[in-house]
Scaffold this motif. Sequence first.
Motif, short mmCIF file in Angstrom:
data_model
loop_
_atom_site.label_atom_id
_atom_site.label_comp_id
_atom_site.label_asym_id
_atom_site.label_seq_id
_atom_site.Cartn_x
_atom_site.Cartn_y
_atom_site.Cartn_z
N GLY A 29 0.99 -1.28 0.24
CA GLY A 29 -0.14 -0.17 -0.14
C GLY A 29 0.80 1.30 0.09
O GLY A 29 0.65 2.32 -0.65
N ALA A 30 1.91 1.23 0.99
CA ALA A 30 2.80 2.62 0.86
C ALA A 30 3.46 2.58 -0.50
O ALA A 30 3.71 3.70 -0.94
N TYR A 31 3.86 1.59 -1.26
CA TYR A 31 4.57 1.78 -2.51
C TYR A 31 3.47 2.18 -3.41
O TYR A 31 3.88 3.09 -4.28
N THR A 32 2.18 1.71 -3.52
CA THR A 32 1.31 2.29 -4.25
C THR A 32 1.06 3.77 -4.23
O THR A 32 1.09 4.68 -5.21
N VAL A 33 0.78 4.12 -2.86
CA VAL A 33 0.60 5.62 -2.68
C VAL A 33 1.94 6.66 -3.27
O VAL A 33 1.81 7.52 -3.72
N ALA A 34 2.95 6.05 -2.72
CA ALA A 34 4.27 6.78 -3.03
C ALA A 34 4.44 6.72 -4.71
O ALA A 34 5.04 7.76 -4.87
N THR A 35 4.10 5.88 -5.17
CA THR A 35 4.53 5.79 -6.85
C THR A 35 3.29 6.38 -7.58
O THR A 35 3.22 6.51 -8.81
N GLU A 36 1.95 6.53 -6.91
CA GLU A 36 0.75 7.05 -7.65
C GLU A 36 1.05 8.46 -8.22
O GLU A 36 1.53 9.35 -7.69
N GLY A 37 0.81 8.39 -9.63
CA GLY A 37 0.97 9.57 -10.42
C GLY A 37 2.39 10.04 -10.99
O GLY A 37 2.56 10.83 -11.41
N MET A 38 3.35 9.07 -10.65
CA MET A 38 4.55 9.04 -11.24
C MET A 38 4.88 8.45 -12.63
O MET A 38 5.81 8.80 -13.09
N GLY A 39 3.72 7.89 -12.95
CA GLY A 39 4.11 7.32 -14.37
C GLY A 39 3.61 8.44 -15.21
O GLY A 39 3.67 9.53 -15.25
N GLU A 40 2.85 7.85 -16.67
CA GLU A 40 2.71 8.77 -17.88
C GLU A 40 1.54 9.66 -17.28
O GLU A 40 0.54 9.22 -16.66
N GLU A 41 1.71 11.11 -17.28
CA GLU A 41 0.64 11.96 -17.06
C GLU A 41 -0.69 11.68 -17.87
O GLU A 41 -0.40 11.62 -19.16
N THR A 42 -1.81 11.95 -17.42
CA THR A 42 -2.90 11.76 -18.38
C THR A 42 -3.96 12.92 -18.10
O THR A 42 -3.66 13.89 -17.07
N ALA A 43 -4.57 13.38 -19.05
CA ALA A 43 -5.54 14.36 -18.76
C ALA A 43 -6.56 14.24 -17.62
O ALA A 43 -6.80 15.26 -16.95
N GLU A 44 -6.97 13.11 -17.11
CA GLU A 44 -7.66 12.86 -16.19
C GLU A 44 -6.89 13.28 -14.73
O GLU A 44 -7.47 13.87 -13.88
N HIS A 45 -5.73 12.99 -14.99
CA HIS A 45 -4.91 13.45 -13.50
C HIS A 45 -4.51 14.92 -13.50
O HIS A 45 -4.54 15.74 -12.51
N GLU A 46 -4.38 15.35 -14.68
CA GLU A 46 -4.10 16.89 -14.69
C GLU A 46 -4.95 17.74 -14.60
O GLU A 46 -5.05 18.89 -14.06
N PHE A 47 -6.22 17.39 -15.08
CA PHE A 47 -7.34 18.37 -15.22
C PHE A 47 -8.58 18.19 -14.37
O PHE A 47 -9.52 18.89 -14.26
N HIS A 48 -8.41 17.04 -13.70
CA HIS A 48 -9.19 16.71 -12.53
C HIS A 48 -9.39 17.87 -11.34
O HIS A 48 -8.25 18.07 -11.00
N LYS A 49 -10.33 18.27 -11.03
CA LYS A 49 -10.43 19.20 -10.06
C LYS A 49 -11.15 18.64 -8.60
O LYS A 49 -12.10 17.90 -8.84
N HIS A 50 -10.44 19.11 -7.54
CA HIS A 50 -11.11 18.89 -6.14
C HIS A 50 -12.29 19.69 -6.17
O HIS A 50 -12.31 20.81 -6.71
N PRO A 51 -13.25 19.19 -5.57
CA PRO A 51 -14.74 20.30 -5.07
C PRO A 51 -13.92 21.58 -4.42
O PRO A 51 -13.29 21.65 -3.49
N ASN A 52 -14.93 22.24 -4.82
CA ASN A 52 -14.80 23.69 -3.95
C ASN A 52 -15.30 23.59 -2.66
O ASN A 52 -16.20 22.51 -2.32
N ASP A 53 -14.74 24.41 -1.87
CA ASP A 53 -15.20 24.55 -0.37
C ASP A 53 -16.35 25.51 0.01
O ASP A 53 -16.19 26.68 -0.03
N TYR A 54 -17.54 24.94 0.02
CA TYR A 54 -18.65 25.79 0.12
C TYR A 54 -19.03 26.31 1.62
O TYR A 54 -19.02 25.07 2.53
N PRO A 55 -19.60 27.53 1.99
CA PRO A 55 -19.75 27.65 3.60
C PRO A 55 -21.13 27.32 3.82
O PRO A 55 -22.06 27.93 4.10
N PHE A 56 -21.27 25.80 4.06
CA PHE A 56 -22.72 25.45 4.36
C PHE A 56 -22.84 25.62 5.77
O PHE A 56 -22.07 25.58 6.74
#
Length: 288
Positions: A29-56
Amino acid sequence: MSKLISARLIAILVGLGFVVVVLSAFVSGAYTVATEGMGEETAEHEFHKHPNDYPFAFEGPFGRWDVAQLQRGLTVYEQVCSACHSLKYVAFRNLEGLGYNEAQIKAYAASQTVPGIDPRTGEQTTRPGLPTDYFPSPYPNAVAAAAANNNAIPPDLSLITKARHDGVNYVASLLSGYQEVPAELQREFPDFTVPPGLHYNPYFPNLNLAMAPPLTATGQVTYDDGTEATIPQMAQDVAAFLAWTAEPTLVQRKQTGWPVLLFLVFATVLAYMSKKQIWAAVKPKKRD
């Protein structure tokens, strides 16, 4: 004696086996986390956005439901989302938590059509809803739902904010996040395409979403309290409403938690003082 030693050796070997399995899983698991995203860059990895933080209003330890917002969210669900999505775990009588009285709930339930049984023939039919009924599904079964939605079954929304990471912000961001494919993405990834029947949304993990934009224009719904129904406003209102459907007792739980914490603090202090009082006369023995 030899049997006892053999049993102990077997127990030790079994224990070591469990330790090896746990360590291997941890290292993997540690190896997977450490190496995640180290391979070939993809559109999904580069342009995926995290949700905005709304003041609910309901967030934080002292959060409260904004009842007016929840009622606006119900309006958005009823007029927009209910055409495709169900709320199968929410009964009409639960709307009491949104500030509606018994007469209003009965009237709202009666305005809905729910499945029923003809008492004369036993055949399936429909009837006006009762407060004890649950919000009906817009489709009779999953096959019909898939056929009407490009082979993608719309999920039930009752628990959607619990089923997605940062659920309430994710829902609000997703609903207001539809857009054209950015020119920068096309330049960096010329092979990226939006397949027919899908829609570009950077808040969706693979960027392409089967659900068409449900919120399309300001004023798409009319709020009883006069609030302007902009796309961001509608998205946040229905996200707050779905947070309520997923956990209607959220605020009560927080309100109960504070007295419990205060009681635990008081009990801890009382126990400590009792210990000091009981053992005050006991002197430790001196060592020779």
